[in-house]
Design a protein around this motif. Structure first.
Motif, PDB file in Angstrom:
ATOM      1  N   HIS B 115       0.707  -1.366   0.091  1.00 57.18           N
ATOM      2  CA  HIS B 115       0.009   0.228  -0.383  1.00 57.18           C
ATOM      3  C   HIS B 115       1.417   1.088  -0.090  1.00 57.18           C
ATOM      4  O   HIS B 115       1.901   1.135   0.478  1.00 57.18           O
ATOM      5  CB  HIS B 115      -1.309   0.048   1.137  1.00 57.18           C
ATOM      6  CG  HIS B 115      -0.444  -0.142   2.108  1.00 57.18           C
ATOM      7  ND1 HIS B 115      -0.029  -0.362   3.531  1.00 57.18           N
ATOM      8  CD2 HIS B 115      -0.064   1.099   3.192  1.00 57.18           C
ATOM      9  CE1 HIS B 115       0.395  -0.274   4.437  1.00 57.18           C
ATOM     10  NE2 HIS B 115       0.821   1.128   4.494  1.00 57.18           N
ATOM     11  N   VAL B 116       0.662   1.869  -0.028  1.00 59.23           N
ATOM     12  CA  VAL B 116       1.315   3.673  -1.156  1.00 59.23           C
ATOM     13  C   VAL B 116       1.094   4.255   0.131  1.00 59.23           C
ATOM     14  O   VAL B 116      -0.074   4.216   0.979  1.00 59.23           O
ATOM     15  CB  VAL B 116       0.659   4.334  -1.798  1.00 59.23           C
ATOM     16  CG1 VAL B 116       1.008   5.350  -1.910  1.00 59.23           C
ATOM     17  CG2 VAL B 116       0.261   4.122  -2.812  1.00 59.23           C
ATOM     18  N   VAL B 117       2.526   4.437   1.530  1.00 63.81           N
ATOM     19  CA  VAL B 117       2.063   5.457   2.718  1.00 63.81           C
ATOM     20  C   VAL B 117       1.736   7.346   1.752  1.00 63.81           C
ATOM     21  O   VAL B 117       2.810   6.942   1.518  1.00 63.81           O
ATOM     22  CB  VAL B 117       3.593   5.310   3.025  1.00 63.81           C
ATOM     23  CG1 VAL B 117       3.351   6.400   4.813  1.00 63.81           C
ATOM     24  CG2 VAL B 117       3.483   3.671   3.613  1.00 63.81           C
ATOM     25  N   ASP B 118       1.008   7.762   2.100  1.00 61.13           N
ATOM     26  CA  ASP B 118       0.804   9.276   2.015  1.00 61.13           C
ATOM     27  C   ASP B 118       0.510   9.590   2.430  1.00 61.13           C
ATOM     28  O   ASP B 118       1.425  10.966   2.702  1.00 61.13           O
ATOM     29  CB  ASP B 118      -0.865   9.175   1.003  1.00 61.13           C
ATOM     30  CG  ASP B 118      -0.985   8.231  -0.339  1.00 61.13           C
ATOM     31  OD1 ASP B 118       0.269   9.468  -1.173  1.00 61.13           O
ATOM     32  OD2 ASP B 118      -1.839   7.888  -1.029  1.00 61.13           O
ATOM     33  N   ASP B 119       0.450   9.434   3.765  1.00 60.33           N
ATOM     34  CA  ASP B 119       0.242  10.611   5.129  1.00 60.33           C
ATOM     35  C   ASP B 119       1.675  10.916   5.224  1.00 60.33           C
ATOM     36  O   ASP B 119       2.395  10.951   5.555  1.00 60.33           O
ATOM     37  CB  ASP B 119      -0.285   9.504   6.727  1.00 60.33           C
ATOM     38  CG  ASP B 119      -0.057  10.409   7.862  1.00 60.33           C
ATOM     39  OD1 ASP B 119      -0.803  11.120   7.840  1.00 60.33           O
ATOM     40  OD2 ASP B 119       0.853  10.384   8.378  1.00 60.33           O
ATOM     41  N   LEU B 124       7.290   9.822   6.181  1.00 60.26           N
ATOM     42  CA  LEU B 124       8.739  11.074   5.992  1.00 60.26           C
ATOM     43  C   LEU B 124       9.337   9.021   7.479  1.00 60.26           C
ATOM     44  O   LEU B 124      10.490   9.148   7.223  1.00 60.26           O
ATOM     45  CB  LEU B 124       8.537  11.724   7.270  1.00 60.26           C
ATOM     46  CG  LEU B 124       9.267  12.992   6.514  1.00 60.26           C
ATOM     47  CD1 LEU B 124       9.061  13.948   7.710  1.00 60.26           C
ATOM     48  CD2 LEU B 124      10.046  13.489   5.545  1.00 60.26           C
ATOM     49  N   ALA B 125       8.206   8.703   8.255  1.00 61.49           N
ATOM     50  CA  ALA B 125       9.090   7.253   8.918  1.00 61.49           C
ATOM     51  C   ALA B 125       9.735   6.491   7.765  1.00 61.49           C
ATOM     52  O   ALA B 125      10.202   5.870   8.269  1.00 61.49           O
ATOM     53  CB  ALA B 125       7.671   7.214   9.514  1.00 61.49           C
ATOM     54  N   ILE B 130      14.070   3.206   5.340  1.00 62.56           N
ATOM     55  CA  ILE B 130      14.844   2.487   4.011  1.00 62.56           C
ATOM     56  C   ILE B 130      16.396   3.794   4.115  1.00 62.56           C
ATOM     57  O   ILE B 130      17.307   2.959   4.369  1.00 62.56           O
ATOM     58  CB  ILE B 130      14.136   3.949   2.697  1.00 62.56           C
ATOM     59  CG1 ILE B 130      12.824   3.035   2.217  1.00 62.56           C
ATOM     60  CG2 ILE B 130      15.231   3.151   1.393  1.00 62.56           C
ATOM     61  CD1 ILE B 130      12.493   3.389   1.493  1.00 62.56           C
ATOM     62  N   THR B 131      16.465   5.067   4.514  1.00 60.62           N
ATOM     63  CA  THR B 131      17.718   5.755   4.864  1.00 60.62           C
ATOM     64  C   THR B 131      18.197   5.017   5.691  1.00 60.62           C
ATOM     65  O   THR B 131      19.606   5.074   5.631  1.00 60.62           O
ATOM     66  CB  THR B 131      16.995   7.157   4.705  1.00 60.62           C
ATOM     67  OG1 THR B 131      16.332   8.525   4.073  1.00 60.62           O
ATOM     68  CG2 THR B 131      18.103   8.128   5.058  1.00 60.62           C
TER      69      THR B 131
END
Lengths: 219, 219
Positions: B115-119, B124-125, B130-131
């Motif tokens: 699912h796309v994380v849109d919030d 950012l979290a 990933i970073t």
């Protein structure tokens, strides 16, 4: 067909980073020849299924290898469409801004339909292509494959007609204002494979020397 | 859910080499955490399409990263089924016989629907996860992501509910008669990643030191 361009179909045409796309066969061949493990994907019951496996290239054919017992390879054998991906990570790119952090890489994404190589001689030839890619020198050195053993493996051939090839090989692409700011480091950490010293099998007799094709395998 | 076993569905249950299968989450997490590049596959127009991309794991969620302009990620965003593969090659196994040549490896094949994380905060979290996996330390050091930049990337979340995990970590499995023959070497060439010395960006000001998180990135 070294001069035939790669088929510019819609799915194999990178759009977002079009400037990283390569359409020459030489680059495709170089990327494939620089590796030996691919991720082969196919559709099974409507969902994607991926299988990591070894490969080798001969001219414009990619040979994939597996056991006849592996259900993904059995499915691939039935003429379904495959996607075969080979990616080399060459560097981790640290930019001044988070959004421009990225990787340097070479990737080849091959689309095609596999056919099973059943003919005895053609199957041996395909296995040799894979062996010469993964473990060059072993075809001459190791004990050859019996007919029964040959029956236990599958060799798939995928034509190299359609592929998406991308290369990123440069420093960070920071914004002008971040470069001008001048406070933060930016650059690349190179990533490469390394081969260690050969480890003899636990059951190896003490007086068998490590053969040159193992000692000096190109890494 | 560290104690919840991985879903033993038919497609995620290795059959050919069942003894290499791992069903514990700890091994899945270790394999995912040891890498940062995955091959994400999905079905598009009935055919498999694979995209190499970066990822990070937070508990039982895998976060994938990409530009909103990448058509494969846009397709994945629409709730289709994904297969995400992470494979580490640990060794090239030279057997006395050709048929037993193989690789030592750790592989995790995750099946799921993204699912796309849109919030804003959740996105950012996810980016931070990933970073922190690909370039640990950069989240604190680099210039942060603006709202406009955040809009230019997609973050996908895939639940770690169903996965096929396999590990091969041993010497060659030769036939008794080939071992008894005693003439041929057998063993393993270890394969590992290596990070080189940091290369500064061509446009870097001369007095910016290489930060510790780059110099000492775990390799």
């Amino acid at each position: 067909m070294p001069d035939m361009p790669l088929s510019p179909t819609e799915r194999s045409t990178p759009r977002r980073t079009a400037h990283r796309a390569r359409t020459d066969r030489r680059t495709l061949y170089e990327i494939l020849d620089a590796g030996f493990l691919c991720h082969m994907s196919l559709v099974r019951d409507g969902a994607p299924v991926t299988l990591p496996t070894c490969y080798g290239r001969d001219s414009d054919t990619l040979y994939l290898h597996g056991s006849t017992g592996a259900h993904s390879l059995r499915a691939a054998a039935s003429g379904v469409q495959l996607c075969v991906a080979v990616t080399h990570v060459d560097g981790i790119v640290y930019a001044r801004s988070l959004v421009h952090h990225t990787l340097n890489y070479r990737s080849a994404i091959v689309h095609g339909t596999a056919h099973v190589v059943d003919d005895h001689d053609a199957k041996l030839a395909g296995l040799r292509v894979i062996t010469d890619n993964v473990t060059p020198g072993s075809w001459e050195y190791a004990r050859g494959t019996t007919r029964k053993e040959l029956a236990s493996v599958s060799v798939l051939a995928v034509p190299l007609d359609e592929a998406s090839v991308k290369v990123r090989d440069e420093g960070p692409g920071d914004e002008e204002h971040d470069i001008a700011d001048g406070r933060r480091w930016a650059g690349t950490l190179p990533v490469r494979w390394e081969l260690g010293a050969p480890l003899p099998a636990p059951d190896l007799a003490g007086d068998v020397p490590v053969p040159g094709h193992v000692l000096r395998r190109p890494g």
